[in-house]
Write an enzyme that holds these catalytic residues in place. Structure first.
Site, short mmCIF file in Angstrom:
data_model
loop_
_atom_site.label_atom_id
_atom_site.label_comp_id
_atom_site.label_asym_id
_atom_site.label_seq_id
_atom_site.Cartn_x
_atom_site.Cartn_y
_atom_site.Cartn_z
NE ARG A 202 3.51 -0.70 -2.85
CZ ARG A 202 3.21 0.55 -1.97
NH1 ARG A 202 2.87 1.63 -2.77
NH2 ARG A 202 3.01 0.20 -0.71
N GLY A 203 -0.10 -1.05 -8.58
CA GLY A 203 -0.26 -0.64 -10.01
C GLY A 203 -0.30 0.58 -10.14
CB VAL B 62 -4.20 -4.15 -5.64
CG1 VAL B 62 -5.40 -4.95 -5.68
CG2 VAL B 62 -4.00 -3.31 -6.79
CE LYS C 30 -5.15 0.80 -9.40
NZ LYS C 30 -5.01 0.76 -10.85
CG ASP D 20 0.70 0.09 -18.35
OD1 ASP D 20 1.68 -0.37 -18.96
OD2 ASP D 20 0.57 0.49 -17.14
#
Ligand code: NAG
Ligand code: NAG
Ligand code: NAG
Ligand code: NAG
Ligand code: NAG
Ligand code: NAG
Ligand code: NAG
Ligand code: NAG
Length: 788
Positions: free
Chosen positions: A518-519, A524, A538, A630
């Protein structure tokens, strides 16, 4: 729409006497005298190429009558436009089709001969055919046998043909320096045939032909583009467009900038989209930036030329003329020379000799001795552990790229003071489009000079062109036109990059069953495509607000290409379903690998360098600040050889280099622990935020301690948490006197299996990256340099 065109077929009856002329189209009636193909796809007739200048051409039929921007696919007389008065295309009763300029000069002809009844037919394929008028009529001549710069579907490209680029996109159709042809070894090649020099640039001359999967052992030379978007040639070159499989209007054009592009569009649409191009790195095309200049390329800003230091541009409307020295070279022993170091600059032109295993001093000596030597290329060959020296007497096809390892040393007089390099100083003035053309006419009415004022027109398929130079530089504008149109069926350039349907991806992921992560903004899943490729898909949450994020990812990543950047293979956009398809990384994220202790010292060091290279590429080579914003171990994936691949550009935003506008960043981005202080203090956001996060990630790799939890410290029976950064910094300060302070911070899991010297460098670099003051932090390319 079109008034009284001469439809489809012009039937020509044979006259037995007197009249030598059996039929003609007249330029004066060019707005009405057309030949239109049965379904109306193509039109042939007199096409305006300037004021009072016309060429006989075939083009995709336009909806509106104004022909200015029509897509011309063939021209009879591209070098020699005819006068707008009394010029005709005539079929003589000898069977010859001729184009006459101003009633007098024969400009072009088919050189055919027949006494039979003939007809001139325009097919819906775009082929104009002169044939005998009977069933299975014998074909005397067809336009498909004489392509100009464009190949249409099912048109065979053979050994007898060339595609030759036009001078400019839409204002001058006369041929220019680029040529697609079959060479004597039966290979399809692209050639730059300039006024001063000529060289093949595709396939890459540095590769041997078999490395390119080309086959020289064939007995024919033929290539075709089919209707579905597969261009394949007898030398085993196959090119599949990104929208392969759909029946669209297509064309393959050798553009004025030397690249071959396949364009497509849906029937009825006006705008062409690029569904593939032969040369992926535009600076590989020769002749764009002329002698003594270098070419650099960024996926967003496009291609740029710049003069070498000490050199100045010859014609700032035309980079292909290159740059000239602003000083005098003299071959007496009085002038003293020095060498200017230009890292990562390469010139693909003839070397004056080649000296193996030479030191810098030896190489310099050779160049000083040789009057004609104007620079030398110096390159370290890692495999052999030696330096090679290449003196240069001309500087052609220069390239600036972080990918290139060698350097150029430019010979300059010692007393030369003015050394400001003329970088990318392109002035984008629309006036460049206007050009006066003078041509002598000996016509009846128009004696003397007739000026053609060329109109500015533009449009290069789906790519918006900001400014033109004659054959010079183009800047591609990205932004919200973004290469994804509303119907979203094609993305510009990047080949192999395609749109997937939602059902296809649902099937690939078995109904989104196997979650692998999980982003930011999405979950994903692992999936297997119909061609057995394993992918990470994704799926973006919150797609109502995620549109901008989605488009940012698609349009940016689709064009980026770096070995340490996660590859994106496609996307899906169907209403609320927004998905991205990435290459799958067997070994998961850096975070997983750190926590499971998979990484020995060598792997960690490799990951630190690879990640730095990728960020340097994004920040610098892309010529526009692409910030990741990020960087954290969860966003760095690891391939099967433990090479890093930076992923997740969901939060990235483009910043213009000159425009530090914080309003672009309304939301705080990033992850606690990895975020630079600028975010917290609401200060200017620059590429240094990524440098900071990178520093934290490296500290985490060194220490094995996570910055999100902090370090638990027991001091005088008191327990408290300290920031990782502060902890390491304090260690260095306190223990600096001790021989090797890094011992104090190194991840215990590594034991003593590491290179203490390099570990110290790495730790020092990381601490520099996490300086509170962003201006003190190094740039990513400085990091790469210090670590390499
Ligand atoms: C066609 O359009 C161009 C500008 O796009 C204009 O300058 C020209 O006058 C137009 N021609 C005709 C015949 O309307
Ligand atoms: C196009 O360019 C060529 C070469 O520069 C020139 O000879 C020709 O006159 C130009 N034609 C037009 C229509 O501008
Ligand atoms: C043709 O290309 C494919 C890969 O694109 C390669 O596997 C094959 O060996 C090539 N064939 C020849 C005859 O070179
Ligand atoms: C493209 O055409 C070539 C030659 O006809 C063929 O070998 C190849 O399989 C085709 N590729 C696709 C994806 O259809
Ligand atoms: C490029 O530079 C060399 C040496 O400085 C000079 O001799 C040559 O004329 C230059 N090329 C052009 C096109 O000016
Ligand atoms: C310059 O010096 C070199 C040796 O240092 C000598 O061989 C050469 O003849 C000299 N050239 C001139 C023009 O004086
Ligand atoms: C390169 O040259 C040095 C001395 O000039 C020599 O010691 C070394 O063996 C050479 N290396 C190779 C690979 O030839
Ligand atoms: C031709 O294209 C240009 C740029 O795309 C546009 O501004 C112009 O209006 C077009 N002209 C016509 C007649 O469509």
């Amino acid at each position: 729409m079109i008034h009284s065109p001469i439809f489809f077929t012009i039937l020509v009856l044979l006259f037995h006497f007197q009249h030598s002329l059996s039929f003609s189209l007249s330029v004066e009636r060019h707005e009405n005298d057309f030949i239109v193909s049965p379904k109306g796809t193509f039109t042939a007739g007199f096409y305006p190429v300037g004021e009072n200048a016309y060429s006989f051409a075939i083009w995709f039929t336009q909806k509106h009558k104004n022909l200015t921007n029509a897509t011309v696919v063939w021209m009879a007389n591209r070098e020699q436009p005819v006068n707008g008065k009394r010029s005709t295309l005539s079929l003589l009763n000898t069977g010859n089709l001729i184009l006459t300029d101003a009633g007098q000069f024969n400009v072009w002809s088919t050189n055919t001969y027949s006494l039979k009844q003939l007809e001139l037919v325009l097919y819906d394929t775009g082929n104009l055919i002169l044939r005998e008028h009977n069933t299975n009529g014998f074909i005397l001549w067809q336009s498909f046998d004489f392509p100009t710069d464009t190949l249409l579907p099912d048109q065979s490209f053979t050994r007898y043909m060339n595609l030759v680029s036009s001078k400019r996109d839409t204002t001058n159709y006369s041929s220019s320096c680029y040529k697609l042809f079959f060479d004597n070894d039966n290979l399809l090649r692209l050639l730059y045939d300039g006024p001063g020099d000529s060289s093949v640039y595709w396939p890459d001359p540095l590769f041997l032909d078999w490395q390119d999967s080309r086959s020289m052992y064939n007995h024919n030379r033929v290539a075709t583009l089919n209707r579905l978007g597969n261009f394949s040639s007898s030398d085993n070159f196959t090119f599949i467009t990104s929208d392969y499989g759909t029946v669209l209007q297509r064309r393959l054009t050798l553009d004025f900038d030397g690249n071959v592009r396949v364009y497509s569009r849906k029937q009825g649409q006006e705008k062409w989209l690029v569904s593939g191009q032969f040369v992926q790195q535009p600076c590989q095309i020769h002749g764009i930036c002329g002698p003594n200049s270098t070419c650099s390329y960024g996926p967003i800003k496009g291609r740029k030329c710049s003069c070498l230091p000490g050199y100045s541009i010859i014609n700032n409307q035309d980079w292909s003329q290159g740059c000239k020295p602003s000083f005098q070279f003299s071959c007496n022993n009085k002038t003293e020379y020095r060498f200017k170091f230009l890292p990562r600059v390469k010139f693909n032109s003839y070397n004056y000799g080649f000296h193996k295993n030479y030191t810098y001093k030896q190489c310099k000596h050779i160049c000083l001795q040789m009057c004609e030597c104007i620079a030398f290329q110096f390159r370290y060959i890692k495999k052999k552990g030696v330096n090679n020296c290449y003196p240069k007497t001309q500087l052609l096809n220069g390239l600036r790229s972080t990918e290139f390892k060698g350097s150029l040393f430019l010979k300059l007089p010692k007393n030369n003071i003015v050394l400001t390099p003329e970088y990318d100083n392109l002035v984008c003035s629309r006036n460049n489009g206007i050009k006066q053309l003078q041509r002598l006419y000996v016509g009846e009415k128009e004696n003397g000079l007739v000026n053609f004022m060329l109109m500015f027109a533009s449009g290069l398929g789906g790519i918006e062109v900001l400014c033109f130079f004659l054959v010079g530089c183009i800047l591609f504008k990205n932004r919200k036109q973004s290469s994804v149109d509303n119907h979203g069926y094609v993305i510009a350039s990047a080949t192999g990059f395609r749109k997937f349907s939602y059902s296809e991806l649902k099937k690939a992921t078995k109904g989104f069953s196997q979650e692998i992560g999980r982003g930011a903004g999405g979950t994903v899943y692992k999936g297997i495509l119909s061609d057995d490729r394993v992918v990470a898909i994704k799926r973006l949450h919150d797609t109502n607000q995620g549109d901008s994020e989605f488009l940012a990812e698609v349009s940016i990543i689709g064009r980026l290409n770096h070995m340490n950047l996660i590859g994106m293979w496609g996307y899906c956009a169907e209403g609320k379903h927004k998905l991205l398809v990435y290459e799958y990384m067997e070994n998961g994220t850096l975070a997983d690998n750190l926590s499971s202790n998979e990484l020995d010292w060598g792997k960690r060091y490799g990951i630190a360098i690879g990640t730095a290279k990728c960020l340097a590429y994004l920040h610098e080579e892309c010529l526009e600040w692409i910030l990741h914003c990020d960087i954290k171990p969860q966003n760095i994936l690891v391939d099967s050889d433990y090479r890093p691949k930076v992923a997740d550009f969901g939060l990235s935003k483009l910043l213009n280099r000159n425009e530090h506008d914080n309003s672009n960043f309304s939301r705080i981005r990033g992850t606690r622990g990895y975020m630079a202080p600028e975010w917290v203090f609401n200060m200017q956001i620059t590429s240094k935020v990524d440098v900071y996060s990178y520093g934290v990630v490296v500290l985490e790799m060194i220490t094995g301690k996570s910055p999100t939890t902090g370090i638990q410290i027991k001091d005088k029976e008191e327990l408290y948490h300290e920031r990782l950064v502060t902890w390491v910094r304090e260690k260095r300060r306190k223990v600096l006197e001790v021989a090797c302070w890094v011992e104090e911070i190194v991840d215990p899991a590594l034991g003593s299996n590491y290179d203490a010297k390099r570990m110290e460098t790495l730790a020092n670099v990381a601490l520099d990256c996490v300086q509170e003051d962003k201006d003190v932090r190094p740039t990513m390319s400085q990091v790469v340099e210090r670590l390499s």
